[in-house]
Motif scaffolding. Structure first.
Motif, PDB file in Angstrom:
ATOM      1  N   GLU A  51      11.882  95.388  66.201  1.00 44.22           N
ATOM      2  CA  GLU A  51      13.013  95.890  65.402  1.00 44.22           C
ATOM      3  C   GLU A  51      14.345  95.549  66.072  1.00 44.22           C
ATOM      4  OE1 GLU A  51      13.125  98.080  62.605  1.00 44.22           O
ATOM      5  OE2 GLU A  51      11.177  99.064  62.488  1.00 44.22           O
ATOM      6  N   GLU A 100      18.459 105.123  60.518  1.00 41.20           N
ATOM      7  CA  GLU A 100      19.663 104.355  60.189  1.00 41.20           C
ATOM      8  C   GLU A 100      19.273 102.919  59.872  1.00 41.20           C
ATOM      9  OE1 GLU A 100      22.514 103.576  58.738  1.00 41.20           O
ATOM     10  OE2 GLU A 100      23.267 105.326  59.827  1.00 41.20           O
ATOM     11  N   ASP A 101      19.935 102.338  58.885  1.00 38.23           N
ATOM     12  CA  ASP A 101      19.686 100.959  58.478  1.00 38.23           C
ATOM     13  C   ASP A 101      20.228 100.016  59.550  1.00 38.23           C
ATOM     14  OD1 ASP A 101      19.664  98.426  57.319  1.00 38.23           O
ATOM     15  OD2 ASP A 101      20.196  99.155  55.326  1.00 38.23           O
ATOM     16  N   ARG A 103      20.725  96.912  59.524  1.00 38.26           N
ATOM     17  CA  ARG A 103      21.694  95.917  59.057  1.00 38.26           C
ATOM     18  C   ARG A 103      23.092  96.509  58.948  1.00 38.26           C
ATOM     19  NH1 ARG A 103      18.954  91.790  54.632  1.00 38.26           N
ATOM     20  NH2 ARG A 103      17.287  91.048  56.003  1.00 38.26           N
TER      21      ARG A 103
END
Length: 301
Positions: A51, A100-101, A103
């Protein structure tokens, strides 16, 4: 480590503020990197590493797109990439990938890094590059409403990043330390029996001939190091030394990592062999993650 608390309209945030970047408390031990918010959320170590790597890879691709892959801007582009990946890595020492995203964090880290490197970009331009990347990946282009919502989240995330670093922007980049360390290591190489015995010609000449390529390869490994935990484990000089050790071994396979750590310590007594070895191990984990997810290749994502 601080516990997280829910802030209204913002991502989860540690209740106690982090120290500034110059404070040793913003360094984590190898053991502490195994207890990140993501790990506490049940994310396995290998999954979190992927990730982190993929989030940094997205960040770097975004920055390349913003700079239009301009070769004349390569040095500035690398500096922004390093800084943005550092901010992203810091953020996820306080926040889980499940909350949390990545990107959104990548865009916020990029937006902030451009300003810190004195190459500020307008949010409109950054979002244009985000949209271009979406289209290239076969995703639908964002409409105006969606872009506005993303921008709000990006600005909120940037505020949190500023609180993490306490508005301290005078950071030394490992990139600025590679040149001096390379010269010092080359001096030690000609004193190494292992290196001299492997030379086909004069050791001094072979060491001198190695300089340009060693700097190029070490820089690529150093930039890659920010896609993992290395910049959170050690100060910039040690990160640079770790990248230099791997770069040297990449070009001169007869030199073992232990020998290179010894030579670096001889070149600069502040470079602890164990600390450099930790960074080397971490960079190699990034390299293996890269090969597993993007395919094998030379250093440099």
């Amino acid at each position: 480590r601080p516990r997280s608390c829910q802030g209204r309209g913002e991502p989860l945030w540690p209740c106690r503020m982090a120290p500034g970047p110059g404070d040793p408390e913003l360094r984590w031990s190898v053991e502490e990197t195994k207890m990140t918010p993501s790990r506490r959320d049940g994310v396995p170590d290998d999954v979190e590493r992927v990730e982190r790597f993929m989030a940094c890879n997205y960040t770097r691709n975004l920055i390349r797109a913003i700079f239009n892959n301009d070769k004349q801007q390569e040095d500035n582009c690398n500096r922004v990439q390093i800084m943005a990946c550092y901010y992203l890595q810091l953020f996820f020492m306080y926040q889980s990938f499940r909350r949390e995203d990545a990107r959104v964090v990548a865009v916020a880290a990029t937006f902030l890094a451009c300003k810190v490197i004195d190459l500020p970009k307008k949010m409109r331009g950054i979002m244009r590059s985000v949209n271009q990347m979406r289209v290239q990946n076969g995703e639908p282009e964002m409409g105006e409403d969606e872009q506005n919502k993303i921008c709000e989240r990006v600005l909120a995330t940037e505020r949190l990043l500023l609180r993490i670093v306490r508005f301290e922007f005078d950071l030394t980049l490992p990139l600025d330390l590679l040149g001096g360390l390379t010269e010092a290591l080359l001096v030690q190489l000609v004193r190494s029996k292992v290196f001299c015995n492997a030379c086909k010609g004069q050791p001094h000449q072979e060491a001198h001939a190695l300089r340009h390529e060693l700097l190029r390869v070490a820089e690529k490994f150093m930039v890659d190091s920010f896609m993992g935990f290395a910049p959170l484990l050690a100060e910039p000089r040690i990160v640079a030394a770790g990248a230099l050790a791997i770069g040297t071994r990449y070009l001169r396979r007869e030199l073992a990592t232990s020998e290179l750590c010894r030579l670096l310590h001889a070149a600069d007594c502040t470079l602890g062999e164990a600390e450099v070895k930790h960074v080397v191990d971490e960079i190699l984990k990034v390299f293996r993650t890269k090969n597993s997810n993007l395919g094998a290749g030379a250093p440099g994502a």
